[in-house]
Design a protein around this motif. Structure first.
Motif, mmCIF file in Angstrom:
data_model
loop_
_atom_site.group_PDB
_atom_site.id
_atom_site.type_symbol
_atom_site.label_atom_id
_atom_site.label_comp_id
_atom_site.label_asym_id
_atom_site.label_seq_id
_atom_site.Cartn_x
_atom_site.Cartn_y
_atom_site.Cartn_z
ATOM 1 N N LEU A 127 -18.649 -3.346 -4.923
ATOM 2 C CA LEU A 127 -17.345 -3.066 -4.336
ATOM 3 C C LEU A 127 -17.565 -2.110 -3.174
ATOM 4 C CD1 LEU A 127 -14.310 -3.659 -4.893
ATOM 5 C CD2 LEU A 127 -14.251 -1.477 -6.111
ATOM 6 N N GLY A 128 -17.289 -2.560 -1.954
ATOM 7 C CA GLY A 128 -17.559 -1.682 -0.820
ATOM 8 C C GLY A 128 -17.597 -2.381 0.521
ATOM 9 N N THR A 129 -16.820 -3.466 0.694
ATOM 10 C CA THR A 129 -16.652 -4.021 2.028
ATOM 11 C C THR A 129 -15.857 -3.038 2.862
ATOM 12 O OG1 THR A 129 -14.563 -5.124 1.544
ATOM 13 C CG2 THR A 129 -16.584 -6.372 1.057
ATOM 14 N N LEU A 130 -15.812 -3.258 4.154
ATOM 15 C CA LEU A 130 -15.034 -2.368 5.017
ATOM 16 C C LEU A 130 -13.582 -2.322 4.571
ATOM 17 C CD1 LEU A 130 -14.755 -0.583 7.523
ATOM 18 C CD2 LEU A 130 -14.393 -2.686 8.860
ATOM 19 N N ASP A 131 -12.967 -3.472 4.335
ATOM 20 C CA ASP A 131 -11.556 -3.483 3.948
ATOM 21 C C ASP A 131 -11.328 -2.884 2.564
ATOM 22 O OD1 ASP A 131 -10.521 -4.480 6.287
ATOM 23 O OD2 ASP A 131 -10.578 -6.570 5.656
ATOM 24 N N ARG A 185 -10.979 -1.844 13.463
ATOM 25 C CA ARG A 185 -10.351 -2.108 12.168
ATOM 26 C C ARG A 185 -9.988 -0.802 11.469
ATOM 27 N NH1 ARG A 185 -6.784 -4.681 9.335
ATOM 28 N NH2 ARG A 185 -7.331 -4.975 7.138
ATOM 29 N N MET A 186 -10.882 0.192 11.547
ATOM 30 C CA MET A 186 -10.570 1.496 10.964
ATOM 31 C C MET A 186 -9.332 2.103 11.596
ATOM 32 S SD MET A 186 -13.917 3.713 10.065
ATOM 33 C CE MET A 186 -14.531 3.766 11.719
ATOM 34 N N GLY A 195 -5.154 4.652 11.519
ATOM 35 C CA GLY A 195 -4.612 5.359 12.673
ATOM 36 C C GLY A 195 -5.731 6.005 13.463
ATOM 37 N N ASP A 196 -5.533 6.179 14.750
ATOM 38 C CA ASP A 196 -6.597 6.672 15.628
ATOM 39 C C ASP A 196 -7.109 8.051 15.232
ATOM 40 O OD1 ASP A 196 -6.551 4.381 17.152
ATOM 41 O OD2 ASP A 196 -5.216 5.203 18.680
ATOM 42 N N ASP A 197 -6.202 8.997 14.986
ATOM 43 C CA ASP A 197 -6.624 10.372 14.697
ATOM 44 C C ASP A 197 -7.477 10.438 13.437
ATOM 45 O OD1 ASP A 197 -5.344 11.268 16.923
ATOM 46 O OD2 ASP A 197 -3.552 11.961 15.864
ATOM 47 N N ARG A 198 -7.047 9.767 12.401
ATOM 48 C CA ARG A 198 -7.789 9.801 11.134
ATOM 49 C C ARG A 198 -9.105 9.038 11.246
ATOM 50 N NH1 ARG A 198 -5.270 7.496 5.598
ATOM 51 N NH2 ARG A 198 -6.892 8.152 4.145
ATOM 52 N N ALA A 199 -9.093 7.926 11.983
ATOM 53 C CA ALA A 199 -10.308 7.116 12.125
ATOM 54 C C ALA A 199 -11.398 7.862 12.878
ATOM 55 C CB ALA A 199 -9.978 5.809 12.839
#
Length: 229
Positions: A151-155, A196-197, A202-206
């Motif tokens: 368990l650990g795909t990007l999504d 995707r992130m 959101g941009d700030d958190r990513a």
């Protein structure tokens, strides 16, 4: 973004060069890291949390003098999606132990592997992992995994991050490349992951995500073994 989130570079654990340079103790890690011109270090608790809090605090003081920031990798045997409730509850304890050490080290991030899907669908495994995550949301960084059955795909990792705004993804590009059988080849491939992130978080958190770069040999099942650079 605050000053605390400036980009830092460091190693995950020590290499053979640590002993070759005459270092023997964890207390030598800050000096070892600074000599390489690095300002971060990921302390490895993969086989268990064995670092005492007093020693961790001493390491933190030595690191602070050199502007080095610690993170902690939690035990490898964590299983957020196990079919056995006891294993999921134990996983929470391992995360809390890791958090205590990280706090003593003056660190802010704990990295962990979410575990295998086992004999259940990915959807069922993710649902169990989300439930486990909701019980232990403080300062956790779920990591993208390299084996297809894990368990650990990007999504899946981004879904775990959705449990709480304090959870930050750890994107291991080597793991993602292994599980996609060499799917990361170009700048556009990296850009798609970052986009995707940003789309999900959101941009700030990513911008504040944790990164691993690893050289990983893979086969049809994904990750086979790690290599050193």
């Amino acid at each position: 973004m605050s000053e605390a989130w400036n980009i830092r570079f460091g190693t995950a654990g020590t290499s053979d060069s640590f002993a070759a340079q005459g270092y023997k103790s964890s207390l030598d890690v800050p000096e070892y890291t600074a000599k390489m011109g690095l300002n971060a270090f990921e302390y490895q608790c993969g086989r268990g949390v064995r670092l005492g809090l007093d020693k961790a605090a001493r390491m933190a003081a030595l690191a602070a003098e050199r502007d080095i920031l610690f993170s902690v990798h939690a035990p490898y045997y964590i299983s957020m999606s196990s079919l056995e409730e006891d294993k999921r509850l134990n996983s929470i304890q391992y995360l809390l132990q890791s958090a205590a050490v990280c706090r003593a080290l003056g660190g802010r991030r704990i990295i962990f592997h979410s575990g295998s899907c086992g004999k259940q669908s990915r959807e069922a495994a993710l649902e169990k992992a989300l439930d486990t995550m909701r019980r232990a949301v403080e300062a956790l960084c779920p990591e993208t995994m390299g084996k297809v059955g894990q368990l650990g795909t990007l999504d899946e990792v981004l879904a775990l991050c959705g449990v709480d705004s304090r959870i930050t993804p750890c994107i291991d590009f080597g793991h993602l490349n292994a599980r996609t059988l060499g799917g990361i080849q170009t700048k556009a491939d990296y850009a798609a992951i970052l986009d995707r992130m940003a789309e999900v978080l959101g941009d700030d958190r990513a911008r504040q995500f944790h990164v691993h770069f690893s050289r990983i040999e893979y086969s049809a099942g994904g990750e086979k073994r790690h290599w050193t650079f």
